[in-house]
Structures are given as structure tokens and as C-alpha cells.
Design an enzyme around this catalytic site. Sequence first.
Site, PDB file in Angstrom:
ATOM      1  N   ASP A  47      -1.222 -48.814  21.523  1.00 45.78           N
ATOM      2  CA  ASP A  47      -0.325 -48.272  22.550  1.00 45.78           C
ATOM      3  C   ASP A  47      -0.125 -49.297  23.676  1.00 45.78           C
ATOM      4  O   ASP A  47       0.704 -49.109  24.558  1.00 45.78           O
ATOM      5  CB  ASP A  47      -0.815 -46.910  23.074  1.00 45.78           C
ATOM      6  CG  ASP A  47      -2.200 -46.975  23.695  1.00 45.78           C
ATOM      7  OD1 ASP A  47      -2.795 -48.068  23.758  1.00 45.78           O
ATOM      8  OD2 ASP A  47      -2.702 -45.907  24.117  1.00 45.78           O
ATOM      9  N   SER A  48      -0.846 -50.419  23.593  1.00 40.24           N
ATOM     10  CA  SER A  48      -0.601 -51.537  24.516  1.00 40.24           C
ATOM     11  C   SER A  48       0.823 -52.056  24.345  1.00 40.24           C
ATOM     12  O   SER A  48       1.303 -52.836  25.171  1.00 40.24           O
ATOM     13  CB  SER A  48      -1.610 -52.666  24.269  1.00 40.24           C
ATOM     14  OG  SER A  48      -1.639 -53.023  22.896  1.00 40.24           O
ATOM     15  N   LYS A 115      -5.833 -44.629  15.150  1.00 43.96           N
ATOM     16  CA  LYS A 115      -6.947 -44.851  16.077  1.00 43.96           C
ATOM     17  C   LYS A 115      -6.773 -43.894  17.245  1.00 43.96           C
ATOM     18  O   LYS A 115      -5.651 -43.652  17.693  1.00 43.96           O
ATOM     19  CB  LYS A 115      -6.942 -46.301  16.590  1.00 43.96           C
ATOM     20  CG  LYS A 115      -7.981 -46.583  17.680  1.00 43.96           C
ATOM     21  CD  LYS A 115      -8.128 -48.062  17.960  1.00 43.96           C
ATOM     22  CE  LYS A 115      -7.136 -48.639  18.936  1.00 43.96           C
ATOM     23  NZ  LYS A 115      -7.096 -48.031  20.265  1.00 43.96           N
ATOM     24  N   GLU A 117      -8.741 -42.562  21.124  1.00 45.58           N
ATOM     25  CA  GLU A 117      -9.747 -42.887  22.134  1.00 45.58           C
ATOM     26  C   GLU A 117     -10.628 -41.688  22.445  1.00 45.58           C
ATOM     27  O   GLU A 117     -10.149 -40.559  22.510  1.00 45.58           O
ATOM     28  CB  GLU A 117      -9.053 -43.349  23.429  1.00 45.58           C
ATOM     29  CG  GLU A 117      -8.263 -44.634  23.254  1.00 45.58           C
ATOM     30  CD  GLU A 117      -7.598 -45.092  24.559  1.00 45.58           C
ATOM     31  OE1 GLU A 117      -7.874 -44.509  25.634  1.00 45.58           O
ATOM     32  OE2 GLU A 117      -6.796 -46.045  24.489  1.00 45.58           O
ATOM     33  N   GLU A 184     -14.624 -51.182  23.610  1.00 43.00           N
ATOM     34  CA  GLU A 184     -13.885 -51.958  24.609  1.00 43.00           C
ATOM     35  C   GLU A 184     -14.704 -52.109  25.895  1.00 43.00           C
ATOM     36  O   GLU A 184     -15.159 -51.111  26.463  1.00 43.00           O
ATOM     37  CB  GLU A 184     -12.533 -51.275  24.886  1.00 43.00           C
ATOM     38  CG  GLU A 184     -11.692 -52.043  25.899  1.00 43.00           C
ATOM     39  CD  GLU A 184     -10.211 -51.677  25.895  1.00 43.00           C
ATOM     40  OE1 GLU A 184      -9.790 -50.868  25.050  1.00 43.00           O
ATOM     41  OE2 GLU A 184      -9.489 -52.213  26.756  1.00 43.00           O
TER      42      GLU A 184
HETATM   43  O1  KIV Z   1      -3.750 -50.599  22.427  1.00 41.00           O
HETATM   44  C1  KIV Z   1      -4.445 -51.578  22.151  1.00 41.00           C
HETATM   45  O2  KIV Z   1      -3.969 -52.711  22.019  1.00 41.00           O
HETATM   46  C2  KIV Z   1      -5.880 -51.366  21.965  1.00 41.00           C
HETATM   47  C3  KIV Z   1      -6.753 -52.571  21.898  1.00 41.00           C
HETATM   48  C4  KIV Z   1      -7.023 -53.068  23.261  1.00 41.00           C
HETATM   49  C5  KIV Z   1      -7.986 -52.318  21.130  1.00 41.00           C
HETATM   50  O3  KIV Z   1      -6.320 -50.258  21.915  1.00 41.00           O
END
Ligand code: KIV
Length: 293
Positions: A47-48, A115, A117, A184
Site C-alpha cells: 500500500d506504499s 498481506k 498488518e 518492520e
Molecule cells: O507497503 C509496503 O511497501 C510495505 C513494506 C514496507 C513492507 O508494507
Amino acid sequence: MNSVKVTPKTLIDMKRNGRKIAMITAYDYPTARIVDQSGVDIILVGDSLGIFMHGLDDTKYVDLEDIVHHCRVVSRAAIRALTVGDMPFGTYLNEDIALINAARIIKEGGVDSVKLEGGREVVDIVHSLTRSGINVMGHIGFTPQRAIESSTFPVQGLESNAAEAIIEDAIELERAGAYALVLEFVSAEVSKIVSEELDIPVIGIGSGPYCDGQVLIFHDVVGLREGKSPAYAKKYIDLQEIVKDAVARYVKDVRDGLFPSRGNYLNMSEEEYMKLVNLLKKKLGEGKSYGLI
Ligand code: KIV
């Protein structure tokens, strides 16, 4: 390079054999193709992407449509690497919502896994997804979706109670069926213990050298981040400067009339051109003249 598809089992075998796992983000087709061909084991559509592709200042604003869209193009390019689509903020509020949204990421996005969190608070959700046949990667330590200020990266697990909580979260996520875990910004001591305690691979970011693998954001690796690179990352090339220089040279060539040059365009044959000139003379009058170029 061996192009046999990486699976969760491949990653567990790599951990058992002491082979470190390399994971990187990619959000578009050409980047995914390049990183896949460079030998990475896991490609994360994180989500980055909200920050690096859409210019947002917080990953919380990323929605499911964005992730599905970027997963769809990345999964087309990833021949070898295992692909992971991030579940955005608010898309796994309970088991039912999580199932519907994770299924969309897998079915419409075409990625191999999702993924999400969180630690013990998402264990039931992880369990329900894995029971339904969805591969889940966990993500604990610093979790940007829960952070109030996402531009600072406070290291987690520096104090013994907090460290113990991270280790317990990791164990619970493994029990719930997660096939791997991102840690992280966790202290090196805690990430070492977690990596040793779990059978599943532990992928670190800003968490030191003892993890089973590492993940970085593509833009940090190639120097495309806006502003200063974070200390936990390593910049292998300054692509921003290289690209700026290339585009500035293109602009100069256009201004100076040096682009396009022979080879960048096509000419008519002299015979066809003369026929055209005659046609135009009839239409536009004999007074007109068109020279050969
Ligand atoms: O969204 C992302 O890029 C991430 C990484 C920092 C692991 O979750």
C-alpha cells in the site's frame, strides 16, 4: 536464471537451507518485469504505492481498487517471483469483510497471496483467510496503517515488555497459518529471536541482519524516492539524477532541432513524392512548389 515459480514452500525450504530471501515492492508492469528478471523471490504490491505512485502522504488513503489495479499489472509480469497484494486500511475490519476483499485481490489482481498488518488482534482474520485457502503474509512491528504519524519510523521492541509482545504476536500469526511475516522496524535482538522461533520465513525491513530475508521499497533501491533516502535502506543507483539528465538532453535536442534525426522518421520514395507534388499542383495551383527533402 531458474524461472521455476516461487511458492510459500520454496520460501520455507530457503529458510531451512539458510538461503536468504529477497523481497522488493513493485507497482507497475515494467518494474515488476525488471525485478522479476533480477532474481527477487517475492514482489510486494504494497500500500506504499499510495506514497510512491499516487503522491499521497499516508498509506491509509489507498483503497482496494488501487491495490487490485496494481496487482493485476504486476502479476502479469511476475513469472518467477511470488506476488503479494497488500490489504489496504479498512478492508479487513472483520472476518467476512476480509474474506470478500482478500478474494478480490487474489481473483481480480491475480497475485499469489495477501498481506495484512497487525498481531494478535488480526489472528482470527488470518486464520479464517488461510482456512479458506488464501495465502497470508503477516506484518508486525511498525504497522503504518495504525501509525498516527507515518513519516516517522519508531523502532519497536526496544523495551522488554514490548519485545515480548512482538514475539507472541509472531508466534500467534504462525499458528493462524501465515506463510511468512514482515517485521518492520523491530530491534535486531527481537527480530533474531522471532526468526529463530518461527518455522515460517521472517522478512525484515529496518530490523537488522538476522531475519530470514529482507524487503525494501523499489524506489529506495534505485534512488527514485522524493527527498532523502531513509537510513534503513540502501540506494544502489541514483536513477532520479540519471533520468533527469536523459530527459534534459532530450529537451535540449528538441530545442536545438537535433531530434528527430535520420533514422527516427520515414521518407516517401522520390517517385511517390513527385506524384504527390503533381496531384497537389492540380489542386492548389501551379504557383505552389514543394522541394525534395
Ligand atoms: O507497503 C509496503 O511497501 C510495505 C513494506 C514496507 C513492507 O508494507
